[in-house]
Scaffold this active site. Structure first.
Site, PDB file in Angstrom:
ATOM      1  N   ILE A 234       0.867  -1.193   0.000  1.00  0.00           N
ATOM      2  CA  ILE A 234       0.000   0.000   0.000  1.00  0.00           C
ATOM      3  C   ILE A 234       0.904   1.243   0.000  1.00  0.00           C
ATOM      4  O   ILE A 234       0.903   2.065   0.934  1.00  0.00           O
ATOM      5  CB  ILE A 234      -1.019  -0.037   1.149  1.00  0.00           C
ATOM      6  N   HIS A 235       1.619   1.365  -1.140  1.00  0.00           N
ATOM      7  CA  HIS A 235       2.649   2.384  -1.353  1.00  0.00           C
ATOM      8  C   HIS A 235       2.332   3.749  -0.725  1.00  0.00           C
ATOM      9  O   HIS A 235       3.105   4.286   0.074  1.00  0.00           O
ATOM     10  CB  HIS A 235       2.836   2.632  -2.855  1.00  0.00           C
ATOM     11  N   ASP A 236       1.217   4.333  -1.171  1.00  0.00           N
ATOM     12  CA  ASP A 236       0.969   5.750  -0.879  1.00  0.00           C
ATOM     13  C   ASP A 236       0.763   6.009   0.607  1.00  0.00           C
ATOM     14  O   ASP A 236       1.076   7.105   1.109  1.00  0.00           O
ATOM     15  CB  ASP A 236      -0.238   6.252  -1.681  1.00  0.00           C
TER      16      ASP A 236
END
Ligand code: BDR
Ligand code: CA
Length: 306
Positions: A234-236
Site C-alpha cells: 500500500i505504497h501511498d
C-alpha cells in the site's frame, strides 16, 4: 498545531488508503485533495477521491481536479492494477458531491498563499506539482513528501516506478526544485505488504476497516499474479505515515536525478546512495521501514474512523 497538507493523488487503492490514514491522523490537517490522471483517467480518479471523502463523512474537504495527461508523454493508465473504475473491489455509490471550479494548480497556489507553509504529499504522477512550480514557484511550500521512484528495480518497467515513469520531466523538475523533498520509493513501499493477517485486523475495527480490507483483496490480485505475493504493497500510505509518525521510515539525504532521455530507462530515479558522483544531495530518500509499527499505526488510525 497539525501540519497543513494537500494530498495530490490518483485514487487508486493505495491512494484511498493514504487519504483515509491522513483523515484519521490529528498530526496533519488535510486542507484539500488535488487529483491527477495515473491509476485511471482524471475523471475517474477525481470521482474516486470524492467517493472516499463521502464514505468518511468528510465532504467538507475540497477536491480540485488537475492534469489529465503528462507534459510531453502519452497518457497511460494502470487499469491492469486498479481496475476499470480505478477503485475496483468494494461497491461505492457514484459521488454526490463535485470537485471545486478551481483547477489543482490554482488551488495549490492559493492554499500555499493562504494556508502555507504547506506540505505537499504527491502520490501520483508529478504533473500537477511541476506545473505549480513552473507557474507559481515554491513560495508557501515547506516540504514535499512524495511516493515515487526506486533506488532498485521499478514496477512499470524494470528500470522505473509508475508515478515517475508517467511524467519523468515533471519528476525531474520536482527533484531539482530546491524544495525539501522526501522520496518514498518502492524500496520501502514493497515492505508495506498488506496481507491476510492485516486484512483480518482491519475487518475487526469497523466499517472503514472493512472497506480498506476489501480494497486490498482486489489490489492483491495483480500482485499475486505478478510477484506471487500474498498481499499488496500500500505504497501511498507509507508517505502519509512518514509525515504522521517520523521514525517509521528511515531516510538518507542523497542526490536523485530522473532519466528523461533514454527510452529503456525512462523515468529511472538514479539515486547516488554511496555519494559517487559529487552531485549535491537534493532529496531525503527512504531506505527502510518499520513494517510492524506501520501496520499498528494504520489499524489504530483506521479504527478511529469507525
Ligand atoms: C504507485 O503507482 C500507483 O499505481 C500507486 O497508486 C502508487 O502511487 C506505485 O508505483
Ligand atoms: Ca498513487
Amino acid at each position: 498545531m497539525p501540519t497543513p497538507i494537500v494530498l495530490d493523488c490518483d485514487p487508486g487503492h493505495d491512494d484511498a488508503i493514504a487519504l483515509l490514514l491522513a483523515l484519521a491522523s490529528p498530526e496533519v490537517e488535510v486542507v484539500g485533495v488535488t487529483t491527477t490522471y495515473g491509476n485511471q483517467t482524471l475523471e475517474k480518479t477525481t470521482a474516486n477521491a470524492l467517493r472516499v471523502l463521502e464514505l468518511a463523512g468528510r465532504s467538507d474537504i475540497p477536491v480540485a481536479a488537475g492534469a489529465d495527461r503528462p507534459f510531453r508523454r502519452e497518457l497511460v493508465v494502470a487499469a491492469h492494477v486498479h481496475g476499470e473504475s480505478g477503485l475496483d473491489g468494494p461497491v461505492l455509490p457514484p459521488p454526490r458531491t463535485s470537485s471545486v471550479a478551481e483547477d489543482a494548480v490554482a488551488f495549490l497556489a492559493r492554499a500555499a498563499r493562504e494556508r502555507g507553509p504547506l506540505t505537499l504529499v504527491p502520490v501520483g504522477p508529478l504533473t500537477n506539482l511541476a506545473r505549480l512550480l513552473g507557474e507559481h514557484g515554491t513560495e508557501g511550500i515547506e516540504r514535499v513528501v512524495l511516493m515515487g521512484g526506486a533506488i532498485g528495480e521499478g514496477n512499470i518497467t524494470p528500470a522505473a516506478e509508475f508515478n515517475v515513469w508517467c511524467d519523468p520531466e515533471a519528476a525531474q523538475r520536482v527533484f531539482s526544485s530546491g524544495l525539501d523533498v522526501t522520496m518514498v520509493g518502492l524500496d520501502v513501499t514493497h515492505e508495506a505488504l498488506l496481507g491476510p493477517a492485516e486484512e483480518k485486523r482491519l475487518r475487526a475495527v469497523g466499517r472503514i476497516g472493512t472497506f480498506v480490507a476489501e480494497l486490498n483483496v482486489f489490489f492483491s490480485e495483480y500482485h499475486r499474479r505478478t510477484y506471487g505475493w500474498d498481499g499488496a504493497p500500500i505504497h501511498d500510505a507509507v508517505a502519509v505515515a512518514h509525515l504522521v509518525r517520523p521514525g517509521l521510515v528511515e531516510t538518507q539525504f542523497r542526490n536523485v536525478e530522473v532519466e528523461v532521455d533514454s527510452e529503456l530507462n525512462r523515468g529511472r530515479t538514479v539515486v547516488d546512495r554511496w555519494n559517487r558522483t559529487g552531485r549535491e544531495p537534493n532529496a531525503h530518500v527512504a531506505v527502510a521501514l518499520d513494517r510492524d509499527a506501520f501496520f499498528d499505526l494504520l489499524v489504530e488510525r483506521i479504527a478511529s474512523l469507525g
